[in-house]
Design an enzyme around this catalytic site. Sequence first.
Site, mmCIF file in Angstrom:
data_model
loop_
_atom_site.group_PDB
_atom_site.id
_atom_site.type_symbol
_atom_site.label_atom_id
_atom_site.label_comp_id
_atom_site.label_asym_id
_atom_site.label_seq_id
_atom_site.Cartn_x
_atom_site.Cartn_y
_atom_site.Cartn_z
ATOM 1 N N LEU A 485 0.831 -1.206 0.000
ATOM 2 C CA LEU A 485 0.000 0.000 0.000
ATOM 3 C C LEU A 485 0.861 1.249 0.000
ATOM 4 O O LEU A 485 0.561 2.215 -0.684
ATOM 5 C CB LEU A 485 -0.950 -0.026 1.190
ATOM 6 N N GLU A 486 1.977 1.188 0.719
ATOM 7 C CA GLU A 486 2.916 2.313 0.698
ATOM 8 C C GLU A 486 3.405 2.545 -0.728
ATOM 9 O O GLU A 486 3.478 3.669 -1.207
ATOM 10 C CB GLU A 486 4.141 1.988 1.570
ATOM 11 N N PHE A 487 3.679 1.454 -1.361
ATOM 12 C CA PHE A 487 4.204 1.503 -2.725
ATOM 13 C C PHE A 487 3.198 2.136 -3.677
ATOM 14 O O PHE A 487 3.516 3.021 -4.464
ATOM 15 C CB PHE A 487 4.567 0.078 -3.159
#
Length: 584
Positions: A485-487
């Site tokens: 999700l960070e990505f």
Amino acid sequence: MKISFLLICLLVLTVTRDCTSERCDDWGEDTRKLTQAYDGEPVRLRCPLFEDYLKHNYSTAHSAGLTLMWYWTGKGKDLEEPINIRLPDNRISKDKDILWFRPALLNDTGNYTCMLRNTTFCLKIAFPFEVLKKDADSCVSINKAAEVVIFPLQDTALLTCPDTTGYYPTDVTPTVNWYMNCILVDGFVDRDPKGLSLQFINVLQKYEGNYTCIVSYDENGRPYNLTRTIYVKTIASHLQARPPVMITPNDKQTFEFIAGGELHIPCEVYFSYVNNSYTDIGWRINGKSEGDFTDQRVLVNESVTLDMGNPGAKTIKKELRIKNITPDELKHNYTCTAKNTLGVVSRQALVKEKVGTPRYITELACGLGATLFLVVCFVIVYHVYWLEMVLFYRAHFGTDETIGDGKEYDVYVSYARNAEEEEFVLVTLRGVLENEFGYKLCIFDRDSLPGGIITDETLSFIKKSRRLLVVISPSYVHQGTQALLEFKAGLDNMALQGNIQLILVEFKSVKNKEKVKELKLAQSVLSVIKWKGEKSKYPGGRFWKQLHVALPVKNTSSAKNSCSFHMIPQNLEFETEFSNNVTT
Ligand SMILES: *[C@@H]1O[C@H](CO)[C@@H](O)[C@H](O)[C@H]1NC(C)=O
Ligand SMILES: *[C@@H]1O[C@H](CO)[C@@H](O)[C@H](O)[C@H]1NC(C)=O
Ligand SMILES: *[C@@H]1O[C@H](CO)[C@@H](O)[C@H](O)[C@H]1NC(C)=O
Ligand SMILES: *[C@@H]1O[C@H](CO)[C@@H](O)[C@H](O)[C@H]1NC(C)=O
Ligand SMILES: *[C@@H]1O[C@H](CO)[C@@H](O)[C@H](O)[C@H]1NC(C)=O
Ligand SMILES: *[C@@H]1O[C@H](CO)[C@@H](O)[C@H](O)[C@H]1NC(C)=O
Ligand SMILES: *[C@@H]1O[C@H](CO)[C@@H](O)[C@H](O)[C@H]1NC(C)=O
Ligand SMILES: *[C@@H]1O[C@H](CO)[C@@H](O)[C@H](O)[C@H]1NC(C)=O
Ligand SMILES: *[C@@H]1O[C@H](CO)[C@@H](O)[C@H](O)[C@H]1NC(C)=O
């Protein structure tokens, strides 16, 4: 009285005889008039006096009271003797200006003389006669010269057996056999024997050869043969007759010569076959023709090449050579002219002075070589040292991009929460980036957070970072949804607002990248920095240089400030232990 009268008579006779023999006008031996015949065949010898030499024919001479007499000198003998015309069967007979042999035999070979005379007039001429045997297994003798006839290609032609009339009565029909190179013409393509003629329906070049006709007839119950050979030569059809065609000189070719060297220009002309035509070719220098060339340095040489596919056609090459040519002479007008009965073609050779070309070429080659060498060197240097060059440039001339962009962190690190990756990120990455390069890292470590929920806090950290460093490994794709999700957030940010840049670090290679579309896409667009294990550990190595180039340009300030905060205390201990190791 009687005796004296006889003596006087004798004396007068010897005197007149001596006088007449001395007065005989001897035209000598005409060797051009060689007559050849085959052993056993009928032959007639015509006295040459009545053919080309006399205004009068035999009948007028005869009626003027002149008599024709024959003598001969046998082969290997030197005594001229009268011809015996009283042989059995009238083998040799005289008929007006003709001496007949029915037939001629081998020992009839010799020199024959015919003499025309009256008491006050005498004229004689000699000519050779040769009787030959046919070669073994042949219809002819190769020593007998054959008459030559010329037939144009792709035409009809009629070959007639020569010199047969008068041998046999007109009411006799002889048997005629035609041979080509001594093979009986029987069912030949395009060639049709018709009695004394051989009809050529369509003349082809391959029909060239020796054609022999053997005429057989009976006379007084005796069989006789007449053998005649004609060499058929083919020649190009008159439809192909053309004016000369000049191959060189032409408008395209320029002849260049160095002053002081030799001028050499070929004049090459194709002459098709034209019946009864001359083939003229000549050079002119400033209008002066070849016959007027007086300079010893000027040479003209000619060679002829026959066109094998086109009999009678040929290419004539006339070369003009002038030694020690001067710059002035190179400006002269060199014109070649070719002529046949159908036309004239004339062309001036384009002649130029060649200047200093060799030096120019060497210089050019040297220059090119040097340039190529420099380019190769530059390419090698660039490939080996480009990272150093970029870093050097950035260190000296780069503007600090961190000033005034409102961001707090240099790098946000996104990684799979896994023991191996954690060690890499918390110890190795952070050690070098913070301690060596002086960057401010944000390592948001929240393993304990429930998966799939990305907090506002995480997002705000990403927004406050200049780079999103993604540590790719198989675990990154599989588990850590947080990391993914960070990505995705980073990717969106980059794509939509363009205020964060992605750095992909491949910690361990991922086999099934297809699972994560975004990762696959990012990898194809961005270059991936590969971690090569032990090899990459040395802080001055290639991995770190590549990474450094991807990181923001920043004036080194050792402000060690991290956003990391850890929910699990053990991790903190672990981290401190290792970062100490790196810094020492
Ligand atoms: C010879 O000449 C006469 C007249 O001059 C002529 O009538 C005769 O035909 C000639 N004969 C030959 C064989 O030419
Ligand atoms: C020529 O040769 C034949 C035989 O071949 C012979 O009978 C004849 O006498 C010879 N003639 C002379 C002139 O020698
Ligand atoms: C004919 O005479 C010439 C010289 O006049 C001689 O060379 C030649 O051999 C003679 N031919 C024969 C067949 O005797
Ligand atoms: C012999 O022939 C020549 C030439 O035809 C002629 O001029 C001359 O009168 C003749 N002589 C005799 C005696 O008939
Ligand atoms: C034709 O005959 C001559 C001799 O008469 C010979 O030299 C030549 O080779 C022959 N040509 C062919 C094609 O047989
Ligand atoms: C005539 O020629 C043929 C070959 O064409 C030969 O067989 C024959 O014996 C010859 N006849 C004579 C009389 O030479
Ligand atoms: C060439 O021309 C001559 C007349 O000038 C003619 O008799 C002869 O048949 C011609 N030859 C060819 C092969 O056309
Ligand atoms: C060169 O010479 C030829 C004849 O020799 C003439 O026809 C031609 O016009 C000349 N060319 C020049 C450029 O003078
Ligand atoms: C003329 O050309 C022939 C063949 O092309 C060559 O053998 C000969 O040496 C040449 N002569 C000169 C004077 O160039």
